[in-house]
Design a protein around this motif. Sequence first.
Motif, PDB file in Angstrom:
ATOM      1  N   ALA A   1      15.428  59.880  81.631  1.00 18.35           N
ATOM      2  CA  ALA A   1      15.807  60.872  80.620  1.00 18.35           C
ATOM      3  C   ALA A   1      14.583  61.630  80.117  1.00 18.35           C
ATOM      4  CB  ALA A   1      16.519  60.178  79.461  1.00 18.35           C
ATOM      5  N   GLU A   2      13.460  60.921  80.012  1.00 18.40           N
ATOM      6  CA  GLU A   2      12.248  61.585  79.507  1.00 18.40           C
ATOM      7  C   GLU A   2      11.787  62.657  80.488  1.00 18.40           C
ATOM      8  OE1 GLU A   2      13.225  58.068  79.383  1.00 18.40           O
ATOM      9  OE2 GLU A   2      11.181  57.491  79.934  1.00 18.40           O
ATOM     10  N   GLU A   3      11.901  62.321  81.762  1.00 19.48           N
ATOM     11  CA  GLU A   3      11.497  63.306  82.766  1.00 19.48           C
ATOM     12  C   GLU A   3      12.398  64.528  82.702  1.00 19.48           C
ATOM     13  OE1 GLU A   3       9.730  61.013  86.561  1.00 19.48           O
ATOM     14  OE2 GLU A   3      11.779  60.444  86.085  1.00 19.48           O
ATOM     15  N   ASP A   4      13.666  64.268  82.546  1.00 21.52           N
ATOM     16  CA  ASP A   4      14.602  65.385  82.413  1.00 21.52           C
ATOM     17  C   ASP A   4      14.201  66.281  81.246  1.00 21.52           C
ATOM     18  OD1 ASP A   4      16.097  64.665  84.575  1.00 21.52           O
ATOM     19  OD2 ASP A   4      17.682  63.679  83.428  1.00 21.52           O
ATOM     20  N   GLU A   5      13.868  65.626  80.188  1.00 27.26           N
ATOM     21  CA  GLU A   5      13.511  66.374  78.988  1.00 27.26           C
ATOM     22  C   GLU A   5      12.300  67.262  79.237  1.00 27.26           C
ATOM     23  OE1 GLU A   5      13.899  65.479  74.345  1.00 27.26           O
ATOM     24  OE2 GLU A   5      14.812  64.390  75.969  1.00 27.26           O
ATOM     25  N   VAL A   6      11.315  66.678  79.878  1.00 32.95           N
ATOM     26  CA  VAL A   6      10.111  67.456  80.197  1.00 32.95           C
ATOM     27  C   VAL A   6      10.466  68.646  81.068  1.00 32.95           C
ATOM     28  CG1 VAL A   6       7.927  67.404  81.455  1.00 32.95           C
ATOM     29  CG2 VAL A   6       8.554  65.491  79.974  1.00 32.95           C
TER      30      VAL A   6
ATOM     31  N   SER B   1      24.325  68.517  75.774  1.00 26.79           N
ATOM     32  CA  SER B   1      25.381  67.566  76.126  1.00 26.79           C
ATOM     33  C   SER B   1      25.315  67.173  77.583  1.00 26.79           C
ATOM     34  CB  SER B   1      26.741  68.199  75.866  1.00 26.79           C
ATOM     35  OG  SER B   1      26.879  69.341  76.664  1.00 26.79           O
ATOM     36  N   ARG B   2      24.342  67.699  78.261  1.00 30.99           N
ATOM     37  CA  ARG B   2      24.296  67.558  79.692  1.00 30.99           C
ATOM     38  C   ARG B   2      24.310  66.120  80.162  1.00 30.99           C
ATOM     39  NH1 ARG B   2      20.777  70.557  81.772  1.00 30.99           N
ATOM     40  NH2 ARG B   2      22.158  71.897  80.833  1.00 30.99           N
ATOM     41  N   ALA B   3      23.417  65.323  79.604  1.00 32.26           N
ATOM     42  CA  ALA B   3      23.233  63.993  80.152  1.00 32.26           C
ATOM     43  C   ALA B   3      24.516  63.197  80.120  1.00 32.26           C
ATOM     44  CB  ALA B   3      22.144  63.264  79.373  1.00 32.26           C
TER      45      ALA B   3
END
Length: 328
Positions: A15-20, A161-163
Motif C-alpha cells: 500500500a505504501e508503494e501505491d501511495e508513493v 477508494s481505490r484500494a
Amino acid sequence: MEGKREEIRKGPWKAEEDEVLINHVKKYGPRDWSSIRSKGLLQRTGKSCRLRWVNKLRPNLKNGCKFSQEEERVVIELQAQFGNKWAKIATYLPGRTDNDVKNFWSSRQKRLARILQNNSTSSSNSNSKSHKIKREISAVHDPPILEAPKFSSSMEEESSSRAQSCSSSYIDNCEKIKMVALPDLFKPKLFSYDTNLAQLELIPCEETPCTECQIQSPFLQNLPTQPDLKFSPESQELLARMEDPYLFNVFGLADDAELSIEQPFLDPVRLGNEAQLPIGPPYLEPVRSRRNGARDDDGNPVTTDAFFDDIPTDVFDHIEPLPGPSRW
DNA sequence: AAGAATCGCAACCGCGAGACA
DNA sequence: ATGTCTCGCGGTTGCGATTCT
C-alpha cells in the motif's frame, strides 16, 4: 566500486508503494516512470510502476468486477475485428485495461477449449465427465445476476477508494446486470451484430473513461451490418463444432426446446423485445463464402455444406484445444 | 474433509517503436 | 547514422481462491 546496486523490488505491491506512485502521478502525471526509481522513491522499475498504475491505480478502473454481458460481446466483436490488440480493444471498454481484456479472453479460450476437448472425449466414454460439463454449461446457461458498479469519473474520489476495489464504495453503487447465457456466445446472435467498426463512430475511452459510453454506447445499441465480418480460424472451428450434435448433448441442451439441434442457428435471433434479426447460415459460412461472390476454388458458389463437405467428418473429433490467438 | 482441478488476477518478461543525444 | 533509453504492448507465469470429485 559500489558493487551493490539498489535492489529492484519485484512481486506484489504494498500500500505504501501505491501511495508513493499515486503521489508521483499526481505531481508529474502518468509519465517519467523511470524517474521514480532514479529519484529513489521506489525500488521498482519504471516499467513496473507504469504497469501498476495502468492496471490497478488508474482512476475509474473496474477492479475485481466481472465482465458484463455487453463487455463480453464487445470484446468478442473487437477481437474478431482487431485480433489480439488488447490495448486497442480496452479503449472501447471504460474501466478495463488491456490486461483485463487479455485475461478475460484467455480464460474464455481455456474454458471453450476444455469444453470442446471434454466433448470429444466424453462423446465416447460418456458420463462421469459430461456430468461436470453439463453442470458447467447449465451454470452459464442460467447465469447469475452479477453486480456491476457504477463509476464516478472523479479521480479524487476514485483514488481514495481505490484500494478497496469493488468491496466498499464501488459495490455500494452496484447495479444489477443480467448476464447473458454463454451458449448465446455459440449462437450466431453473437455475430449478428454485424459490426462494421470502420463505419462506427466509436469513441475510444482514453485515460478518463466515461460511464456514459459504456452500455449506452451507440456501438452497443445499434450495431450496423458488417458484411465482411471475419471469423478467426478458431471461431470457424468452434462454429464447425456446432454441427456436432454431441456438443449439445454434452451441454445438456439437445433436448432443450429452445435449442433445436435440427435448426440450432436458423431461428431468428431474439434481442430482448427488439425486432428479430434474421440470422441464418450466412453467418456460419466460412469467410471466403461471405466475401462477394462466395465462390469456391472452382468458381462455384460456396455453401455451408460445401465447406464442410471438404472436411472429413471425424476431423472434429480430434480437434486440439484452441491454440493461443497469437497465431491469428 | 481432503486433494485435485480450475479460475481469476497480478505481475513479469521480451520485443518493438519512437525519441533523443 | 547510430546507439541508448523509455514506453507500450502482447504473451506468459505464478499463486491464492474457489469449485469439484
